[in-house]
Design a protein around this motif. Sequence first.
Motif, PDB file in Angstrom:
ATOM      1  N   VAL A  75       7.997  15.762  -0.317  1.00 28.50           N
ATOM      2  CA  VAL A  75       8.562  14.411  -0.475  1.00 28.50           C
ATOM      3  C   VAL A  75       7.820  13.432   0.435  1.00 28.50           C
ATOM      4  O   VAL A  75       7.466  12.313   0.027  1.00 28.50           O
ATOM      5  N   ALA A  76       7.536  13.868   1.665  1.00 28.09           N
ATOM      6  CA  ALA A  76       6.804  13.001   2.602  1.00 28.09           C
ATOM      7  C   ALA A  76       5.400  12.694   2.092  1.00 28.09           C
ATOM      8  O   ALA A  76       4.891  11.579   2.249  1.00 28.09           O
ATOM      9  N   THR A  77       4.774  13.681   1.466  1.00 24.37           N
ATOM     10  CA  THR A  77       3.435  13.474   0.895  1.00 24.37           C
ATOM     11  C   THR A  77       3.473  12.352  -0.138  1.00 24.37           C
ATOM     12  O   THR A  77       2.632  11.433  -0.130  1.00 24.37           O
ATOM     13  N   ALA A  78       4.456  12.425  -1.030  1.00 31.94           N
ATOM     14  CA  ALA A  78       4.562  11.406  -2.085  1.00 31.94           C
ATOM     15  C   ALA A  78       4.797  10.027  -1.493  1.00 31.94           C
ATOM     16  O   ALA A  78       4.152   9.043  -1.887  1.00 31.94           O
ATOM     17  N   ILE A  79       5.711   9.947  -0.534  1.00 35.31           N
ATOM     18  CA  ILE A  79       6.031   8.641   0.068  1.00 35.31           C
ATOM     19  C   ILE A  79       4.797   8.067   0.765  1.00 35.31           C
ATOM     20  O   ILE A  79       4.451   6.889   0.586  1.00 35.31           O
ATOM     21  N   LYS A  80       4.100   8.901   1.536  1.00 34.51           N
ATOM     22  CA  LYS A  80       2.939   8.406   2.296  1.00 34.51           C
ATOM     23  C   LYS A  80       1.823   7.954   1.360  1.00 34.51           C
ATOM     24  O   LYS A  80       1.143   6.955   1.612  1.00 34.51           O
ATOM     25  N   ARG A  81       1.629   8.682   0.272  1.00 35.27           N
ATOM     26  CA  ARG A  81       0.554   8.288  -0.659  1.00 35.27           C
ATOM     27  C   ARG A  81       0.902   6.999  -1.398  1.00 35.27           C
ATOM     28  O   ARG A  81       0.018   6.194  -1.710  1.00 35.27           O
ATOM     29  N   LEU A  82       2.193   6.814  -1.686  1.00 37.65           N
ATOM     30  CA  LEU A  82       2.606   5.591  -2.377  1.00 37.65           C
ATOM     31  C   LEU A  82       2.711   4.407  -1.429  1.00 37.65           C
ATOM     32  O   LEU A  82       2.514   3.260  -1.822  1.00 37.65           O
ATOM     33  N   LYS A  83       3.052   4.693  -0.171  1.00 39.18           N
ATOM     34  CA  LYS A  83       3.254   3.620   0.803  1.00 39.18           C
ATOM     35  C   LYS A  83       2.479   3.956   2.088  1.00 39.18           C
ATOM     36  O   LYS A  83       3.061   4.278   3.123  1.00 39.18           O
ATOM     37  N   PRO A  84       1.142   3.896   2.008  1.00 36.91           N
ATOM     38  CA  PRO A  84       0.319   4.357   3.135  1.00 36.91           C
ATOM     39  C   PRO A  84       0.508   3.563   4.421  1.00 36.91           C
ATOM     40  O   PRO A  84       0.160   4.052   5.506  1.00 36.91           O
ATOM     41  N   LYS A  85       1.047   2.352   4.338  1.00 35.89           N
ATOM     42  CA  LYS A  85       1.239   1.568   5.566  1.00 35.89           C
ATOM     43  C   LYS A  85       2.513   1.961   6.308  1.00 35.89           C
ATOM     44  O   LYS A  85       2.720   1.549   7.449  1.00 35.89           O
TER      45      LYS A  85
END
Length: 245
Positions: A75-85
């Motif tokens: 889940v963290a991977t998806a969030i970070k890739r979608l919202k890298p900032k």
Amino acid sequence: MKKIFQKPKSLNSVKTHYCPGCGHGIVHRLLAEVIDELKIQDKVIAVAPVGCAVLAYDYWNFDVTEAAHGRCPAVATAIKRLKPKNIVLTYQGDGDLAAIGTAETVHAANRGENITIIFVNNGVYGMTGGQMAPTTLLGQKTATTISGRDKIRDGYPLKISEMLAVLEGVKYIQRCSVHSPVEVIKTKQAIKKALNNQIKGVGFSMVEILSMCPTYTGRSIENSINWIKEKVMQDYPLGILKDES
Ligand code: SF4
């Protein structure tokens, strides 16, 4: 002047559900203090686990989402890739991270995701009643190893930090503890470094934290602290396992 016991802005004032002497509350506070000091309260997205820390979102005053059991790194991977900032972290116990979530943990680490993992290792399954965890010590009595963990029957304690440290995608791993004031201070410094790594784009960082579970190690609060100092740290020595930051 800053008051020593001032409540961090990133921590809510709510009644705790943790048992007396549990280490989770200390780690929650350290994380909140670090987030305040880094001034990233509005950027953090935490992913909470299944386990004793399932209600972590009640305690923190920043964005927190919940993952299915063991799936926090995915889940963290998806969030970070979608919202890298955004600054994305997971908070997981040993059941969530080192048992049902082993695959997600290993592959997120191996991909070198630029996320931060806070891994609380108390050596037992707390939420479900004190069964053996992968991190349980040999000889340790639990609800499912009533005469002690046996290496033939139950295998050996799983040293996740040592396993992950050999992966090329991993940039920083440190094992800490919250059994004493000195180690609490070091734990805070490690959490800060791991989050700073993400801010700088260094890559996958994890802090493993040895933590007390007096309730299901069957010890008084004092003895659960001594248990970490005298037993757990023999199998899980503290220190930096990898630092390429
Ligand atoms: S069962 Fe153990 S880990 Fe869970 S809240 Fe109680 S002391 Fe903490």
